[in-house]
Motif scaffolding. Sequence first.
Motif, PDB file in Angstrom:
ATOM      1  N   ALA A   1      42.946  42.976  44.539  1.00  7.46           N
ATOM      2  CA  ALA A   1      43.998  43.984  44.715  1.00  7.46           C
ATOM      3  C   ALA A   1      45.157  43.730  43.755  1.00  7.46           C
ATOM      4  CB  ALA A   1      44.497  43.980  46.166  1.00  7.46           C
ATOM      5  N   LEU A   2      45.513  42.467  43.563  1.00  9.69           N
ATOM      6  CA  LEU A   2      46.601  42.128  42.653  1.00  9.69           C
ATOM      7  C   LEU A   2      46.223  42.430  41.206  1.00  9.69           C
ATOM      8  CD1 LEU A   2      49.419  40.974  42.259  1.00  9.69           C
ATOM      9  CD2 LEU A   2      48.399  38.697  42.224  1.00  9.69           C
ATOM     10  N   THR A   3      44.994  42.175  40.852  1.00 15.91           N
ATOM     11  CA  THR A   3      44.529  42.484  39.505  1.00 15.91           C
ATOM     12  C   THR A   3      44.588  43.986  39.255  1.00 15.91           C
ATOM     13  OG1 THR A   3      43.081  40.557  39.539  1.00 15.91           O
ATOM     14  CG2 THR A   3      42.589  42.226  37.901  1.00 15.91           C
ATOM     15  N   ALA A   4      44.258  44.766  40.266  1.00 12.27           N
ATOM     16  CA  ALA A   4      44.288  46.228  40.139  1.00 12.27           C
ATOM     17  C   ALA A   4      45.717  46.760  40.071  1.00 12.27           C
ATOM     18  CB  ALA A   4      43.546  46.860  41.312  1.00 12.27           C
ATOM     19  N   ASP A   5      46.667  46.080  40.738  1.00 13.45           N
ATOM     20  CA  ASP A   5      48.060  46.534  40.749  1.00 13.45           C
ATOM     21  C   ASP A   5      49.000  45.327  40.674  1.00 13.45           C
ATOM     22  OD1 ASP A   5      50.520  47.750  41.110  1.00 13.45           O
ATOM     23  OD2 ASP A   5      50.110  48.423  43.160  1.00 13.45           O
ATOM     24  N   PRO A   6      49.288  44.830  39.456  1.00 15.83           N
ATOM     25  CA  PRO A   6      50.116  43.628  39.304  1.00 15.83           C
ATOM     26  C   PRO A   6      51.521  43.740  39.890  1.00 15.83           C
ATOM     27  CG  PRO A   6      49.018  44.183  37.243  1.00 15.83           C
ATOM     28  CD  PRO A   6      48.775  45.322  38.193  1.00 15.83           C
ATOM     29  N   SER A   7      52.012  44.928  40.135  1.00 18.59           N
ATOM     30  CA  SER A   7      53.359  45.078  40.706  1.00 18.59           C
ATOM     31  C   SER A   7      53.438  44.552  42.139  1.00 18.59           C
ATOM     32  CB  SER A   7      53.796  46.540  40.661  1.00 18.59           C
ATOM     33  OG  SER A   7      53.040  47.322  41.565  1.00 18.59           O
TER      34      SER A   7
ATOM     35  N   ASN B   1      36.305  28.947  53.277  1.00 14.56           N
ATOM     36  CA  ASN B   1      35.905  30.288  53.700  1.00 14.56           C
ATOM     37  C   ASN B   1      37.025  31.291  53.461  1.00 14.56           C
ATOM     38  OD1 ASN B   1      34.091  32.186  55.070  1.00 14.56           O
ATOM     39  ND2 ASN B   1      35.691  32.178  56.632  1.00 14.56           N
ATOM     40  N   TRP B   2      38.251  30.903  53.791  1.00 12.02           N
ATOM     41  CA  TRP B   2      39.418  31.765  53.574  1.00 12.02           C
ATOM     42  C   TRP B   2      39.575  32.082  52.092  1.00 12.02           C
ATOM     43  CZ3 TRP B   2      44.202  30.024  51.341  1.00 12.02           C
ATOM     44  CH2 TRP B   2      45.236  30.970  51.396  1.00 12.02           C
ATOM     45  N   LEU B   3      39.429  31.069  51.237  1.00 15.56           N
ATOM     46  CA  LEU B   3      39.555  31.280  49.802  1.00 15.56           C
ATOM     47  C   LEU B   3      38.493  32.239  49.271  1.00 15.56           C
ATOM     48  CD1 LEU B   3      40.352  27.652  48.624  1.00 15.56           C
ATOM     49  CD2 LEU B   3      41.868  29.628  48.462  1.00 15.56           C
ATOM     50  N   ARG B   4      37.293  32.119  49.780  1.00  8.55           N
ATOM     51  CA  ARG B   4      36.186  32.952  49.292  1.00  8.55           C
ATOM     52  C   ARG B   4      36.231  34.382  49.839  1.00  8.55           C
ATOM     53  NH1 ARG B   4      32.327  30.090  46.617  1.00  8.55           N
ATOM     54  NH2 ARG B   4      32.439  27.841  46.804  1.00  8.55           N
ATOM     55  N   THR B   5      36.928  34.606  50.919  1.00  4.33           N
ATOM     56  CA  THR B   5      36.956  35.953  51.507  1.00  4.33           C
ATOM     57  C   THR B   5      38.314  36.612  51.301  1.00  4.33           C
ATOM     58  OG1 THR B   5      37.482  35.010  53.675  1.00  4.33           O
ATOM     59  CG2 THR B   5      35.158  35.424  53.206  1.00  4.33           C
ATOM     60  N   GLU B   6      39.277  36.244  52.104  1.00  7.69           N
ATOM     61  CA  GLU B   6      40.579  36.910  52.054  1.00  7.69           C
ATOM     62  C   GLU B   6      41.275  36.756  50.706  1.00  7.69           C
ATOM     63  OE1 GLU B   6      43.203  36.464  55.452  1.00  7.69           O
ATOM     64  OE2 GLU B   6      41.493  35.671  56.573  1.00  7.69           O
ATOM     65  N   VAL B   7      41.280  35.560  50.176  1.00  6.99           N
ATOM     66  CA  VAL B   7      41.982  35.332  48.916  1.00  6.99           C
ATOM     67  C   VAL B   7      41.309  36.113  47.784  1.00  6.99           C
ATOM     68  CG1 VAL B   7      42.646  33.595  47.198  1.00  6.99           C
ATOM     69  CG2 VAL B   7      42.931  33.127  49.636  1.00  6.99           C
ATOM     70  N   ALA B   8      39.994  36.159  47.776  1.00  4.98           N
ATOM     71  CA  ALA B   8      39.284  36.916  46.739  1.00  4.98           C
ATOM     72  C   ALA B   8      39.665  38.392  46.789  1.00  4.98           C
ATOM     73  CB  ALA B   8      37.781  36.740  46.899  1.00  4.98           C
ATOM     74  N   ASP B   9      39.745  38.965  47.993  1.00  2.00           N
ATOM     75  CA  ASP B   9      40.141  40.372  48.138  1.00  2.00           C
ATOM     76  C   ASP B   9      41.571  40.599  47.662  1.00  2.00           C
ATOM     77  OD1 ASP B   9      37.657  40.942  49.194  1.00  2.00           O
ATOM     78  OD2 ASP B   9      38.338  40.899  51.289  1.00  2.00           O
TER      79      ASP B   9
END
Length: 82
Positions: free
Chosen positions: A54-60, A42-50
């Motif tokens: 966010a990381l994909t949008a801003d790799p820095s 559940n954690w992987l599918r919710t928090e980790v996905a978000d």
Amino acid sequence: MPLSEAEFYGAGPLPPEERKHVALRLLECVDGDTAVDAVMENWLRTEVADIYDALTADPSRGVPLEEVRADLQSTWASLREG
């Protein structure tokens, strides 16, 4: 001597970190690894996905792998120690 359910709930609210610890211990007592696996999925599918989005949008915002591993190992060790 173990607490009864009424005594446990009557003890008052626990701080968030303590609640997480109690929840993990209860899951391990009831369903063992199966319950922990369900929580992890559940954690992987919710928090980790978000976080991934966010990381994909801003790799820095990335954190070095060694730092992540050290943090996870420390957190897991503290949860397992009780």
